[in-house]
Design an enzyme around this catalytic site. Structure first.
Site, short mmCIF file in Angstrom:
data_model
loop_
_atom_site.label_atom_id
_atom_site.label_comp_id
_atom_site.label_asym_id
_atom_site.label_seq_id
_atom_site.Cartn_x
_atom_site.Cartn_y
_atom_site.Cartn_z
N HIS A 186 -31.97 29.04 -55.11
CA HIS A 186 -32.93 28.14 -54.65
C HIS A 186 -34.22 28.61 -55.56
CE1 HIS A 186 -30.80 27.39 -50.86
NE2 HIS A 186 -30.58 26.61 -51.73
N HIS A 197 -23.14 18.60 -52.81
CA HIS A 197 -22.64 19.48 -51.67
C HIS A 197 -23.73 19.89 -50.73
CE1 HIS A 197 -19.30 19.34 -54.73
NE2 HIS A 197 -18.45 19.44 -53.63
N SER A 237 -30.25 23.64 -49.24
CA SER A 237 -31.05 23.00 -50.53
C SER A 237 -31.72 21.73 -50.15
CB SER A 237 -29.79 22.70 -51.34
OG SER A 237 -29.40 24.01 -51.91
N GLU A 287 -22.46 15.07 -48.28
CA GLU A 287 -21.76 15.93 -47.44
C GLU A 287 -20.59 15.21 -46.65
OE1 GLU A 287 -20.45 19.14 -46.11
OE2 GLU A 287 -22.16 19.41 -47.29
N ASP A 320 -17.58 12.21 -50.68
CA ASP A 320 -17.20 13.11 -51.60
C ASP A 320 -18.27 13.06 -52.75
OD1 ASP A 320 -15.88 14.37 -54.09
OD2 ASP A 320 -14.57 15.12 -52.49
N GLY A 321 -18.81 14.35 -52.83
CA GLY A 321 -20.06 14.26 -53.95
C GLY A 321 -19.44 14.44 -55.21
N ASP A 362 -22.99 22.63 -55.73
CA ASP A 362 -22.75 23.88 -55.72
C ASP A 362 -21.44 23.82 -54.54
OD1 ASP A 362 -24.41 22.96 -53.73
OD2 ASP A 362 -25.17 25.01 -53.16
#
Length: 292
Positions: free
Chosen positions: A19, A42, A112, A130, A155-156, A176
């Protein structure tokens, strides 16, 4: 992957690195007024209760955000909590964490999406992905109606290509995944290969774990192979694996097309961060870069 809950690890040393690097990257990109599309593949729940049973099970935050928080709280009124060369690099991150916590008590840790939403400007866009049902529901209820934000239960990895290139031709991707299975390492590479074919100018942040696993050790080198331009690899090793060789020893952030001065900032930050977050006698840090 869908069983993974970041709440167990929220605010740990890996989150601190991720971060702070995210904040510094956005700060440097924001030096240009043109709008930026931020894509978080994600996203998670967006925030985590540090006094809840998930976070308390291992209390990983105590050796992560907890250490920086304690340093700031211990500073005398009017005295600096951090060295002068470090303060500008960590203070915006800590101010964001403070905004989620009242009266000096560390009870919540932003995910995030919370940081991204706080740091985005009116001309920016935020696209959040997500798949976990509970986390998506929490995230959508909080940020789903916010201006410039879209929250998707898709799905990212597969959805990234639909977001590129943005109309402004300026974009940042944060990737991530949990890396619970070996497939995530392969999917990171495949998804980014396609994304960069569509939008080679994208600034890409890939978080990766430092663990005793071949796929993890190879990932930074394989990410270098995707780069047609500059790249930057920043890594901390601050913990020990357990007696079976399992456990998160550290983490890294691999950046494709990094802002020009980010490398200089991380060469100042990482030695201090390694020492501050270390759970071992000899912590390690690395900043490796290739500029075009």
């Amino acid at each position: 992957m869908l069983a993974y809950r970041h709440a167990f690890h929220a605010g740990n040393h890996a989150d601190v690195l991720k971060h702070i690097v995210l904040q510094r990257t956005l700060a440097l990109l924001h030096k240009k007024d043109k709008g930026l599309r931020i894509v978080d593949t994600h996203a998670g729940a967006g925030g985590y209760a540090l006094d809840g049973r998930y976070a308390q099970k291992r209390a990983e935050f105590e050796d992560g955000i907890g250490r920086l928080w304690a340093m700031q709280q211990a500073a005398r009124p009017g005295a600096a909590a951090f060295p002068p060369e470090i303060a500008p690099l960590v203070q915006p991150y800590l101010e964001a964490v403070q905004s989620f916590n009242a009266e000096g008590r560390l009870q919540q840790y932003p995910g995030s999406p919370a940081f991204e939403h706080r740091w985005m400007r009116p001309q920016d866009e935020l696209r959040l992905f997500e798949l976990h049902t509970t986390d998506h529901k929490i995230l959508s209820s909080w940020l789903g109606e916010q201006r410039g934000v879209q929250v998707h239960d898709r799905d990212g990895f597969d959805s990234l290509r639909s977001q590129l290139p943005p109309p402004t031709r300026r974009g940042l991707i944060l990737m991530d995944p949990s890396y619970e299975g070996d497939a995530d390492y392969t999917r990171v590479l495949a998804s980014l290969r396609e994304a960069l074919a569509r939008f080679p100018e994208a600034v890409v942040l890939v978080w990766y774990p430092v663990v005793q696993k071949v796929h993890a050790r190879e990932l930074p080198r394989r990410l270098q192979g995707l780069a047609s331009r500059s790249w930057l690899d920043a890594r901390l090793t601050v913990a020990l694996s357990d007696e079976r060789g399992f456990g998160l020893q550290g983490s890294g952030m691999f950046i494709l097309n990094p802002p020009f001065t980010l490398e200089d900032e991380l060469r100042v930050l990482l030695p201090w961060l390694a020492s501050t977050l270390s759970q071992v006698e000899e912590p390690a840090w690395l900043v490796n870069a290739h500029r075009v």
